[in-house]
Enzyme design. Structure first.
Site, PDB file in Angstrom:
ATOM      1  N   LYS A 167      33.996  29.916  30.571  1.00 15.53           N
ATOM      2  CA  LYS A 167      35.034  30.833  31.005  1.00 15.53           C
ATOM      3  C   LYS A 167      36.403  30.852  30.042  1.00 15.53           C
ATOM      4  CE  LYS A 167      33.617  31.276  35.818  1.00 15.53           C
ATOM      5  NZ  LYS A 167      33.949  31.125  37.272  1.00 15.53           N
ATOM      6  N   ARG A 168      36.720  29.579  29.648  1.00 10.75           N
ATOM      7  CA  ARG A 168      37.820  29.598  28.795  1.00 10.75           C
ATOM      8  C   ARG A 168      37.579  30.434  27.446  1.00 10.75           C
ATOM      9  NH1 ARG A 168      35.389  24.717  27.679  1.00 10.75           N
ATOM     10  NH2 ARG A 168      35.387  24.182  25.734  1.00 10.75           N
TER      11      ARG A 168
END
Length: 476
Positions: A241-242
């Site tokens: 997700k980063r």
């Protein structure tokens, strides 16, 4: 032989881009070979599998256009079949009951680790007589893996891969609670469904020798395997997700066209010469397993944005408008009170990279703005702006055909000549008056799409605003 591939996600979360690429490769291989593509939901993990995840997977497949020929099949609805085969293996002596407790297994693993050995089942119950145990005593079922020799397969991406059977312990194929396990269910499903080619992620390589041994024990045909490398983030680490969105439907929400996402994903590990943009028909025609790289691929959001912008420009505006409608609805913009979305797409697609952005910057076509963009107003509203707008308005009211873009352009461009000022000192106040923004399509197109009555009313309102604000800066 009819080629048959499958995509078999576990519904423990959304469909991520790695899974979507695997589904795409499986789908393309089936379509390239005039075969069939099967969707199977591997939901044997009852604790983690959820209906919302199943719904998200199916929605993602539909949105990306990866239509299936069979399914969706659900493993939880096939337990009777799995248990039937397990019972047959027990009868043939190819599987056995294991009564080892969790405590014993923990002790065995601890001892193996102390000796520097690979933790594995030690075969304690392999040749034990089940009659020695009480009928009420809990047990699982293990597959009798061959104890000698090797098991290998020709991976269509990585070449020949081989394992020593001595390195593989006896796999649990039915848990003590009676539920069959993933590696066993997969084999039975692929056998029953006639899957000829298994295209999946490289994290399944270590499952493959175990599955091959089960195929052979059952006398079932072994499918062809192709293991795809993982997708990394642009920093070389596992995609997460980063790095931005990883859920397929998040890309829909962020304004990407499904065609663009599919085109981008197919190029993450596969290529055809130096070609970057492919129609779906070209992907199907050119696709091959031999064209897939062994190396991991890096996801690059900037490249995806570029691909998306290419599709926004090249797809028929009617197709882009279909996807844009979702974003207009999502941003609560009533498109019934303004131009057709196809006309909006044509006007805005050169300056927008995503559909979400297109919706955000197009609100003024459908509803009144509440304020002028502060930076643009400060820069372009000068002491002579009211006069420039009054002269432009007089000319615009004389334009008989509001669809005549050239006449609309001439109406305000002639004012700049008459006032002997730069076009920006007339055109930019006009843009702010009609849209409230400092950026829009060409003014002729903008006024046409905003409409005659709405454009005139906004110009009149702005003239009144400028006259009421004596604090306007003097003209340069």
């Amino acid at each position: 032989m009819e080629i048959k591939t499958r995509f078999a996600p576990s519904p423990t979360g959304y469909l991520h881009v790695g899974g979507a690429r695997t589904a795409l490769y499986s789908w393309l291989y089936a379509r390239h070979n005039n075969g069939k593509f099967v969707l199977r939901i591997e939901d044997t993990d009852r604790e983690r599998s959820t209906q919302p995840a199943i719904d998200a997977i199916i929605e993602s497949m539909k949105w990306t256009g990866l239509n299936w020929d069979e399914g969706p099949y659900y493993q939880t609805k096939r337990f009777d079949r799995y248990n039937q085969v397990i019972d047959e293996l027990l009868e043939k002596g190819l599987a056995y009951k294991c009564y080892c407790t969790k405590e014993r297994m923990d002790e065995v693993r601890e001892e193996q680790q102390r000796q520097g050995l690979k933790p594995r089942y030690d075969g304690h119950c392999r040749d034990e007589d089940p009659s020695k145990h009480s009928p009420d005593e809990p047990y699982c079922i293990r597959f009798k893996n061959p104890t000698s020799g090797k098991v290998g397969f020709e991976d269509q991406i990585r070449g020949y891969i081989e394992f020593d059977n001595a390195e593989l312990d006896d796999l649990v194929i039915r848990r003590t609670d009676g539920t069959p396990t993933y590696n066993f269910c997969v084999v039975i499903d692929d056998w029953d469904m006639g899957i000829t080619h298994v295209i999946r992620g490289e994290d399944h390589i270590n499952n493959t020798p175990r599955q091959i041994n089960i195929y052979k024990a059952l006398g079932a045909p072994v499918p062809v395997f192709a293991h795809v490398s993982m997708i990394l983030g642009d920093d070389g680490t596992k995609l997460s997700k980063r790095h931005g969105a990883v859920s397929v439907m998040q890309y829909r929400d962020d304004g990407y066209l499904p065609e663009a996402l599919i085109n981008y994903l197919v190029r993450l590990g596969w290529g055809h010469g130096n070609q970057e943009i492919f129609t779906m028909e070209e992907m199907i025609e050119y696709f091959s397993l031999e064209g897939i790289s062994k190396s991991a691929s890096a996801f690059n959001t900037e490249k995806l944005l570029w691909v998306n912008s290419q599709y926004m420009k090249s797809l028929p505006p009617e197709r882009v408008a279909e996807e844009l409608q979702w974003h207009m609805d999502n941003q609560k913009i009533d498109v019934s009170n303004g131009p057709a979305l196809t006309d909006l797409v044509i006007a805005q697609r050169e300056r927008c990279k995503t559909l979400k952005e297109m919706a955000e910057v197009s609100r003024y076509f459908y509803e009144e703005y509440s304020e002028y963009e502060p930076k643009a107003a400060k820069k372009w509203f000068k002491s002579n702006s009211a006069e420039a707008l009054e002269r432009s308005l007089a000319n615009l009211k004389n334009v008989s055909d509001w669809n005549d873009i050239e006449s609309l352009e001439t109406a305000f461009k002639s004012v700049a000549e008459d006032m002997q000022v730069g076009l920006g000192k007339v055109g930019m106040p006009l843009r702010l008056a009609v849209t409230g923004c400092g950026v829009s399509p060409e003014m002729g197109i903008t006024m046409k799409l905003v409409g005659r009555e709405r454009s005139i009313a906004r110009i009149e309102k702005t003239i009144a605003y400028l006259k009421a604000n004596a604090s306007a800066e003097p003209a340069a």
